[in-house]
Motif scaffolding. Structure first.
Motif, PDB file in Angstrom:
ATOM      1  N   LEU A 283     -64.350  -8.278 -92.534  1.00 34.50           N
ATOM      2  CA  LEU A 283     -63.431  -7.374 -93.247  1.00 34.50           C
ATOM      3  C   LEU A 283     -62.907  -6.281 -92.316  1.00 34.50           C
ATOM      4  CD1 LEU A 283     -65.351  -7.029 -96.619  1.00 34.50           C
ATOM      5  CD2 LEU A 283     -63.099  -8.056 -96.301  1.00 34.50           C
ATOM      6  N   VAL A 284     -63.811  -5.700 -91.526  1.00 39.25           N
ATOM      7  CA  VAL A 284     -63.397  -4.630 -90.606  1.00 39.25           C
ATOM      8  C   VAL A 284     -62.419  -5.193 -89.557  1.00 39.25           C
ATOM      9  CG1 VAL A 284     -64.265  -3.125 -88.758  1.00 39.25           C
ATOM     10  CG2 VAL A 284     -65.396  -3.153 -90.984  1.00 39.25           C
ATOM     11  N   ASP A 285     -62.719  -6.384 -89.053  1.00 39.19           N
ATOM     12  CA  ASP A 285     -61.844  -6.967 -88.025  1.00 39.19           C
ATOM     13  C   ASP A 285     -60.475  -7.333 -88.585  1.00 39.19           C
ATOM     14  OD1 ASP A 285     -63.927  -6.709 -86.298  1.00 39.19           O
ATOM     15  OD2 ASP A 285     -64.436  -8.841 -86.205  1.00 39.19           O
ATOM     16  N   THR A 286     -60.419  -7.763 -89.848  1.00 38.32           N
ATOM     17  CA  THR A 286     -59.148  -8.252 -90.399  1.00 38.32           C
ATOM     18  C   THR A 286     -58.353  -7.147 -91.095  1.00 38.32           C
ATOM     19  OG1 THR A 286     -60.330  -8.977 -92.369  1.00 38.32           O
ATOM     20  CG2 THR A 286     -59.869 -10.654 -90.694  1.00 38.32           C
ATOM     21  N   HIS A 287     -58.904  -5.928 -91.197  1.00 49.87           N
ATOM     22  CA  HIS A 287     -58.150  -4.834 -91.802  1.00 49.87           C
ATOM     23  C   HIS A 287     -57.764  -3.769 -90.778  1.00 49.87           C
ATOM     24  CE1 HIS A 287     -59.575  -6.871 -95.366  1.00 49.87           C
ATOM     25  NE2 HIS A 287     -58.628  -6.246 -96.028  1.00 49.87           N
ATOM     26  N   ASP A 288     -57.864  -4.147 -89.516  1.00 44.58           N
ATOM     27  CA  ASP A 288     -57.378  -3.294 -88.428  1.00 44.58           C
ATOM     28  C   ASP A 288     -57.955  -1.882 -88.469  1.00 44.58           C
ATOM     29  OD1 ASP A 288     -55.988  -2.922 -86.091  1.00 44.58           O
ATOM     30  OD2 ASP A 288     -54.227  -2.101 -87.095  1.00 44.58           O
ATOM     31  N   CYS A 289     -59.241  -1.764 -88.779  1.00 44.08           N
ATOM     32  CA  CYS A 289     -59.865  -0.438 -88.746  1.00 44.08           C
ATOM     33  C   CYS A 289     -59.757   0.163 -87.346  1.00 44.08           C
ATOM     34  CB  CYS A 289     -61.339  -0.534 -89.149  1.00 44.08           C
ATOM     35  SG  CYS A 289     -61.612  -1.380 -90.719  1.00 44.08           S
ATOM     36  N   ILE A 290     -59.832  -0.677 -86.301  1.00 44.64           N
ATOM     37  CA  ILE A 290     -59.758  -0.117 -84.942  1.00 44.64           C
ATOM     38  C   ILE A 290     -58.313   0.162 -84.527  1.00 44.64           C
ATOM     39  CG2 ILE A 290     -61.963  -1.046 -84.144  1.00 44.64           C
ATOM     40  CD1 ILE A 290     -60.291  -3.089 -82.496  1.00 44.64           C
ATOM     41  N   GLY A 291     -57.351  -0.073 -85.444  1.00 46.14           N
ATOM     42  CA  GLY A 291     -56.001   0.426 -85.196  1.00 46.14           C
ATOM     43  C   GLY A 291     -55.975   1.946 -85.265  1.00 46.14           C
ATOM     44  N   CYS A 292     -56.959   2.541 -85.937  1.00 46.85           N
ATOM     45  CA  CYS A 292     -57.076   4.001 -86.031  1.00 46.85           C
ATOM     46  C   CYS A 292     -58.401   4.503 -85.466  1.00 46.85           C
ATOM     47  CB  CYS A 292     -56.971   4.445 -87.487  1.00 46.85           C
ATOM     48  SG  CYS A 292     -55.341   4.172 -88.217  1.00 46.85           S
ATOM     49  N   HIS A 293     -59.497   3.735 -85.718  1.00 45.53           N
ATOM     50  CA  HIS A 293     -60.847   4.167 -85.337  1.00 45.53           C
ATOM     51  C   HIS A 293     -61.282   3.531 -84.018  1.00 45.53           C
ATOM     52  CE1 HIS A 293     -62.084   5.916 -89.276  1.00 45.53           C
ATOM     53  NE2 HIS A 293     -61.240   5.034 -89.784  1.00 45.53           N
TER      54      HIS A 293
ATOM     55  N   SER B 271     -58.852   2.907 -81.231  1.00 43.39           N
ATOM     56  CA  SER B 271     -57.849   3.967 -81.189  1.00 43.39           C
ATOM     57  C   SER B 271     -58.495   5.313 -81.478  1.00 43.39           C
ATOM     58  CB  SER B 271     -56.769   3.687 -82.230  1.00 43.39           C
ATOM     59  OG  SER B 271     -56.317   2.365 -82.091  1.00 43.39           O
ATOM     60  N   TYR B 272     -57.851   6.366 -81.012  1.00 41.83           N
ATOM     61  CA  TYR B 272     -58.440   7.697 -81.083  1.00 41.83           C
ATOM     62  C   TYR B 272     -57.803   8.552 -82.176  1.00 41.83           C
ATOM     63  CZ  TYR B 272     -60.555   6.143 -76.813  1.00 41.83           C
ATOM     64  OH  TYR B 272     -61.270   5.428 -75.911  1.00 41.83           O
ATOM     65  N   TYR B 273     -57.286   7.882 -83.206  1.00 40.76           N
ATOM     66  CA  TYR B 273     -56.645   8.614 -84.300  1.00 40.76           C
ATOM     67  C   TYR B 273     -57.679   9.106 -85.308  1.00 40.76           C
ATOM     68  CZ  TYR B 273     -53.407   9.330 -88.240  1.00 40.76           C
ATOM     69  OH  TYR B 273     -52.698   9.848 -89.274  1.00 40.76           O
ATOM     70  N   ALA B 274     -58.774   8.349 -85.444  1.00 38.69           N
ATOM     71  CA  ALA B 274     -59.763   8.611 -86.493  1.00 38.69           C
ATOM     72  C   ALA B 274     -61.173   8.511 -85.901  1.00 38.69           C
ATOM     73  CB  ALA B 274     -59.562   7.598 -87.621  1.00 38.69           C
ATOM     74  N   PRO B 275     -62.192   9.011 -86.633  1.00 33.84           N
ATOM     75  CA  PRO B 275     -63.545   9.118 -86.039  1.00 33.84           C
ATOM     76  C   PRO B 275     -64.168   7.769 -85.651  1.00 33.84           C
ATOM     77  CG  PRO B 275     -63.371  10.447 -88.047  1.00 33.84           C
ATOM     78  CD  PRO B 275     -62.120   9.632 -87.964  1.00 33.84           C
ATOM     79  N   GLU B 276     -65.143   7.870 -84.739  1.00 33.96           N
ATOM     80  CA  GLU B 276     -65.938   6.721 -84.294  1.00 33.96           C
ATOM     81  C   GLU B 276     -66.671   6.091 -85.484  1.00 33.96           C
ATOM     82  OE1 GLU B 276     -66.724   5.113 -81.390  1.00 33.96           O
ATOM     83  OE2 GLU B 276     -68.306   4.025 -82.406  1.00 33.96           O
ATOM     84  N   LEU B 277     -66.643   4.749 -85.583  1.00 33.70           N
ATOM     85  CA  LEU B 277     -67.337   4.068 -86.693  1.00 33.70           C
ATOM     86  C   LEU B 277     -68.705   3.514 -86.298  1.00 33.70           C
ATOM     87  CD1 LEU B 277     -64.515   2.106 -88.582  1.00 33.70           C
ATOM     88  CD2 LEU B 277     -65.498   4.350 -89.118  1.00 33.70           C
ATOM     89  N   GLY B 278     -68.979   3.400 -84.984  1.00 42.31           N
ATOM     90  CA  GLY B 278     -70.252   2.817 -84.552  1.00 42.31           C
ATOM     91  C   GLY B 278     -71.447   3.616 -85.037  1.00 42.31           C
ATOM     92  N   ASN B 279     -71.282   4.935 -85.161  1.00 46.29           N
ATOM     93  CA  ASN B 279     -72.415   5.780 -85.571  1.00 46.29           C
ATOM     94  C   ASN B 279     -72.176   6.437 -86.935  1.00 46.29           C
ATOM     95  OD1 ASN B 279     -70.522   7.743 -85.070  1.00 46.29           O
ATOM     96  ND2 ASN B 279     -71.393   8.364 -83.110  1.00 46.29           N
ATOM     97  N   VAL B 280     -71.112   6.003 -87.652  1.00 49.98           N
ATOM     98  CA  VAL B 280     -70.777   6.711 -88.894  1.00 49.98           C
ATOM     99  C   VAL B 280     -71.870   6.542 -89.951  1.00 49.98           C
ATOM    100  CG1 VAL B 280     -69.400   4.880 -90.019  1.00 49.98           C
ATOM    101  CG2 VAL B 280     -68.873   7.277 -90.454  1.00 49.98           C
TER     102      VAL B 280
ATOM    103  N   ASN C 211     -69.693  11.869 -77.303  1.00 51.60           N
ATOM    104  CA  ASN C 211     -69.493  12.896 -78.331  1.00 51.60           C
ATOM    105  C   ASN C 211     -69.621  12.250 -79.707  1.00 51.60           C
ATOM    106  OD1 ASN C 211     -67.271  11.502 -77.634  1.00 51.60           O
ATOM    107  ND2 ASN C 211     -65.812  13.112 -78.085  1.00 51.60           N
ATOM    108  N   ILE C 212     -70.200  12.937 -80.634  1.00 51.78           N
ATOM    109  CA  ILE C 212     -70.737  12.328 -81.840  1.00 51.78           C
ATOM    110  C   ILE C 212     -69.678  11.622 -82.693  1.00 51.78           C
ATOM    111  CG2 ILE C 212     -70.722  14.550 -83.091  1.00 51.78           C
ATOM    112  CD1 ILE C 212     -73.482  11.941 -83.446  1.00 51.78           C
ATOM    113  N   GLN C 213     -68.473  12.185 -82.812  1.00 54.25           N
ATOM    114  CA  GLN C 213     -67.461  11.501 -83.620  1.00 54.25           C
ATOM    115  C   GLN C 213     -66.525  10.646 -82.781  1.00 54.25           C
ATOM    116  OE1 GLN C 213     -65.494  14.105 -86.501  1.00 54.25           O
ATOM    117  NE2 GLN C 213     -66.988  13.328 -87.947  1.00 54.25           N
ATOM    118  N   GLY C 214     -66.790  10.529 -81.499  1.00 49.24           N
ATOM    119  CA  GLY C 214     -65.969   9.672 -80.645  1.00 49.24           C
ATOM    120  C   GLY C 214     -64.640  10.311 -80.283  1.00 49.24           C
TER     121      GLY C 214
END
Ligand code: HEC
Length: 141
Positions: free
Chosen positions: A55-65, A72-81, A138-141
């Protein structure tokens, strides 16, 4: 002792150097293959984790996160969210989008079902347990 730097000396230095660094490369590659399974615990990828990753791969979450610093650096890091926020917050957050708060960056509404949200949280939890040597620093990426 010979004073002239001959072609054959140059060739031997080149071949010797190439062989030396090839061996180092192979040893380090072997070592990485030994270390990665201990760090990514891929054996703990349950069907829910795999579905959430899909789901994460097919909804382009890394287009922002970013995920572990990649994306991308538009939104916070998801690896540690998951460690920062916990599963309940993440579900409520995704449901509540977009926030519409003036001046804040916005995230779209994806209309996920409850079971899809559970899968995404399972994936984010699994992600948060990967040993990345605390990357990104940095904690939020
Ligand atoms: C169009 C860009 C965009 C996309 C695509 C997007 N997000 Fe976001 N997301 C954001 C922004 C911007 C924020 C931070 C908003 C704020 O702080 O007000 C955010 C915040 C979050 C947060 C809370 C982060 C925190 O540190 O509190 C989570 C969890 C999240 N997103 C998950 C996802 C998931 C999962 C996907 C894919 C299904 C996704 N996002 C897709 C833009 C996006």
């Amino acid at each position: 002792m010979q004073q002239v730097f001959t072609k054959s000396m140059a060739r031997n230095i080149f071949l010797g150097g190439a062989a030396f660094f090839l061996i180092i490369y192979l040893v380090l590659t072997y070592d990485s293959w030994q270390q990665i399974p201990k760090r990514d615990h891929a054996d703990q990828m349950t069907p829910a984790v795999i579905a959430g990753k899909y789901l994460v791969d097919t909804h382009d979450c890394i287009g922002c996160h970013t995920i572990n610093g990649e994306g991308s650096y538009y939104a916070p890091e998801l690896g540690n969210v998951y460690k920062r926020r916990g599963g309940a917050f993440i579900e409520a957050w995704i449901r509540a989008q977009p926030t519409g708060v003036a001046g804040r960056r916005q995230m779209p509404q994806f209309n996920f079902t409850q079971s899809q949200l559970d899968d995404i949280v399972a994936y984010l939890k699994w992600l948060s347990n990967i040993d990345t040597n605390n990357w990104p620093p940095n904690i939020q990426g």
